[in-house]
Design a protein around this motif. Structure first.
Motif, mmCIF file in Angstrom:
data_model
loop_
_atom_site.group_PDB
_atom_site.id
_atom_site.type_symbol
_atom_site.label_atom_id
_atom_site.label_comp_id
_atom_site.label_asym_id
_atom_site.label_seq_id
_atom_site.Cartn_x
_atom_site.Cartn_y
_atom_site.Cartn_z
ATOM 1 N N ALA A 183 1.550 1.076 15.904
ATOM 2 C CA ALA A 183 2.238 -0.125 15.405
ATOM 3 C C ALA A 183 1.265 -1.085 14.733
ATOM 4 O O ALA A 183 1.579 -1.686 13.693
ATOM 5 C CB ALA A 183 2.969 -0.820 16.548
ATOM 6 N N MET A 184 0.082 -1.242 15.319
ATOM 7 C CA MET A 184 -0.902 -2.159 14.738
ATOM 8 C C MET A 184 -1.592 -1.561 13.515
ATOM 9 O O MET A 184 -2.232 -2.288 12.752
ATOM 10 C CB MET A 184 -1.938 -2.573 15.778
ATOM 11 N N LYS A 185 -1.491 -0.242 13.344
ATOM 12 C CA LYS A 185 -2.124 0.408 12.200
ATOM 13 C C LYS A 185 -1.109 0.808 11.132
ATOM 14 O O LYS A 185 -1.439 1.510 10.189
ATOM 15 C CB LYS A 185 -2.899 1.652 12.661
ATOM 16 N N SER A 186 0.134 0.344 11.296
ATOM 17 C CA SER A 186 1.167 0.672 10.322
ATOM 18 C C SER A 186 0.879 -0.046 9.004
ATOM 19 O O SER A 186 0.206 -1.080 8.964
ATOM 20 C CB SER A 186 2.545 0.253 10.840
ATOM 21 N N SER A 187 1.414 0.482 7.931
ATOM 22 C CA SER A 187 1.191 -0.140 6.626
ATOM 23 C C SER A 187 1.763 -1.551 6.571
ATOM 24 O O SER A 187 1.190 -2.442 5.932
ATOM 25 C CB SER A 187 1.803 0.725 5.522
ATOM 26 N N ASP A 188 2.886 -1.770 7.256
ATOM 27 C CA ASP A 188 3.494 -3.101 7.264
ATOM 28 C C ASP A 188 2.566 -4.124 7.905
ATOM 29 O O ASP A 188 2.376 -5.225 7.377
ATOM 30 C CB ASP A 188 4.832 -3.083 8.006
ATOM 31 N N PHE A 189 1.977 -3.750 9.065
ATOM 32 C CA PHE A 189 1.115 -4.733 9.723
ATOM 33 C C PHE A 189 -0.250 -4.827 9.061
ATOM 34 O O PHE A 189 -0.856 -5.898 9.029
ATOM 35 C CB PHE A 189 0.954 -4.435 11.211
ATOM 36 N N LEU A 190 -0.755 -3.729 8.513
ATOM 37 C CA LEU A 190 -2.037 -3.798 7.802
ATOM 38 C C LEU A 190 -1.949 -4.715 6.585
ATOM 39 O O LEU A 190 -2.965 -5.266 6.152
ATOM 40 C CB LEU A 190 -2.495 -2.403 7.390
ATOM 41 N N ALA A 191 -0.744 -4.904 6.068
ATOM 42 C CA ALA A 191 -0.563 -5.873 4.988
ATOM 43 C C ALA A 191 -0.723 -7.303 5.505
ATOM 44 O O ALA A 191 -1.062 -8.214 4.736
ATOM 45 C CB ALA A 191 0.818 -5.696 4.351
ATOM 46 N N ILE A 192 -0.488 -7.494 6.809
ATOM 47 C CA ILE A 192 -0.696 -8.799 7.436
ATOM 48 C C ILE A 192 -2.160 -8.971 7.815
ATOM 49 O O ILE A 192 -2.795 -9.979 7.514
ATOM 50 C CB ILE A 192 0.202 -8.956 8.687
ATOM 51 N N ASN A 193 -2.699 -7.982 8.514
ATOM 52 C CA ASN A 193 -4.104 -8.018 8.926
ATOM 53 C C ASN A 193 -4.721 -6.643 8.698
ATOM 54 O O ASN A 193 -4.458 -5.712 9.463
ATOM 55 C CB ASN A 193 -4.238 -8.411 10.394
ATOM 56 N N PRO A 194 -5.543 -6.488 7.683
ATOM 57 C CA PRO A 194 -6.153 -5.192 7.394
ATOM 58 C C PRO A 194 -7.018 -4.651 8.525
ATOM 59 O O PRO A 194 -7.309 -3.454 8.561
ATOM 60 C CB PRO A 194 -7.003 -5.477 6.151
ATOM 61 N N MET A 195 -7.399 -5.516 9.479
ATOM 62 C CA MET A 195 -8.143 -5.058 10.650
ATOM 63 C C MET A 195 -7.242 -4.323 11.642
ATOM 64 O O MET A 195 -7.724 -3.645 12.538
ATOM 65 C CB MET A 195 -8.804 -6.245 11.359
ATOM 66 N N GLY A 196 -5.933 -4.484 11.494
ATOM 67 C CA GLY A 196 -5.009 -3.824 12.415
ATOM 68 C C GLY A 196 -5.115 -4.359 13.826
ATOM 69 O O GLY A 196 -5.011 -3.604 14.792
ATOM 70 N N LYS A 197 -5.300 -5.673 13.946
ATOM 71 C CA LYS A 197 -5.469 -6.303 15.250
ATOM 72 C C LYS A 197 -4.602 -7.547 15.331
ATOM 73 O O LYS A 197 -4.288 -8.183 14.317
ATOM 74 C CB LYS A 197 -6.941 -6.679 15.474
ATOM 75 N N VAL A 198 -4.249 -7.912 16.539
ATOM 76 C CA VAL A 198 -3.535 -9.164 16.786
ATOM 77 C C VAL A 198 -4.501 -10.121 17.493
ATOM 78 O O VAL A 198 -5.482 -9.677 18.096
ATOM 79 C CB VAL A 198 -2.279 -8.925 17.660
ATOM 80 N N PRO A 199 -4.198 -11.433 17.380
ATOM 81 C CA PRO A 199 -3.025 -12.051 16.788
ATOM 82 C C PRO A 199 -3.192 -12.323 15.298
ATOM 83 O O PRO A 199 -4.283 -12.301 14.753
ATOM 84 C CB PRO A 199 -2.912 -13.361 17.552
ATOM 85 N N ALA A 200 -2.050 -12.615 14.707
ATOM 86 C CA ALA A 200 -1.982 -13.147 13.351
ATOM 87 C C ALA A 200 -0.762 -14.040 13.299
ATOM 88 O O ALA A 200 0.159 -13.898 14.110
ATOM 89 C CB ALA A 200 -1.869 -12.022 12.326
ATOM 90 N N ILE A 201 -0.765 -14.966 12.374
ATOM 91 C CA ILE A 201 0.437 -15.773 12.151
ATOM 92 C C ILE A 201 0.776 -15.738 10.670
ATOM 93 O O ILE A 201 -0.100 -15.564 9.819
ATOM 94 C CB ILE A 201 0.294 -17.236 12.626
ATOM 95 N N ARG A 202 2.050 -15.875 10.390
ATOM 96 C CA ARG A 202 2.519 -16.073 9.021
ATOM 97 C C ARG A 202 3.304 -17.365 8.993
ATOM 98 O O ARG A 202 4.247 -17.549 9.759
ATOM 99 C CB ARG A 202 3.390 -14.902 8.554
ATOM 100 N N HIS A 203 2.901 -18.266 8.120
ATOM 101 C CA HIS A 203 3.576 -19.564 7.980
ATOM 102 C C HIS A 203 4.035 -19.680 6.540
ATOM 103 O O HIS A 203 3.245 -19.984 5.653
ATOM 104 C CB HIS A 203 2.615 -20.697 8.346
#
Length: 208
Positions: free
Chosen positions: A39-59
């Motif tokens: 889930a953390m290495k999915s293309s959708d999340f890698l678009a949020i954080n290329p490191m594939g790690k949490v946390p991240a926020i989108r505002h």
């Protein structure tokens, strides 16, 4: 409205820091829970954080990763929460927010992994020695009620989390200064609320 502010997290991660900060801010937000692994290495999340790690926020259209940056960003994005000093008085606030993100975390991690620098190597690492880091930190939390003065700030969320975890898991030696500081900063409804939310998420995930 909650779609404009999203937390990507896992309750067994540094995402707990970001959750605490969001609860301090008090703005509505939506939570996206991600499991470790695919889930953390999915293309959708890698678009949020290329490191594939949490946390991240989108505002809105702004994405922020790294806990210290998230705390600093949210304090600025929601000034009504009063979690950052005026710009002219931010020297101490910035100093300790990023001291925790740099020297403190690096020194504690290196020691836990058995990679402490020797005397000759200490000049090549940003923190020097863990003894210097902990002595400096002990003095800093003893000066005033909160790390940047008399007023609680985002720096207390971030630094306090490191101290609280260090005391809980034994990566920091217990001392009165650390214990007293952690008691002060964690005695907040936002901290308790954030903990309840993440504990509930952990329990829900554990159920078959």
């Amino acid at each position: 409205m909650t779609d404009s502010l999203v937390l990507y997290t896992n309750p067994m991660s540094r995402g707990r820091i970001a959750r605490w900060m969001l609860e301090e801010v008090g703005a509505p937000y939506r939570t996206e829970m991600l499991d470790y692994g695919p889930a953390m290495k999915s293309s959708d999340f890698l678009a949020i954080n290329p490191m594939g790690k949490v946390p991240a926020i989108r505002h809105g259209t702004t994405i922020v990763t790294e806990c210290a940056a998230i705390c600093a960003y949210l304090a600025d994005a929601f000034p009504e929460a009063d979690l950052a000093p005026p710009l002219t008085a931010r020297g101490t606030y910035y100093r300790w927010l990023f001291f925790a993100a740099g020297p403190l975390e690096a020194a504690v991690t290196d020691r836990d992994l058995g990679m402490e620098p020797n005397i000759e190597q200490q000049g090549r690492v940003g923190y020097g020695s863990i003894e210097a880091v902990l002595e400096t930190l002990e003095q800093a939390v003893s000066v005033s009620e909160y790390i940047a003065g008399a007023h609680f700030s985002a720096a207390d969320v971030y630094l306090g989390s490191h101290i609280g975890w260090g005391l809980q898991f034994g990566s920091l030696e217990a001392c009165p200064a650390f214990g007293d500081y952690w008691e002060r900063v964690s005695n907040r409804e936002a901290y308790r609320r954030a903990n309840r939310l993440d504990d509930q998420a952990m329990a829900a995930h554990a159920r078959p």
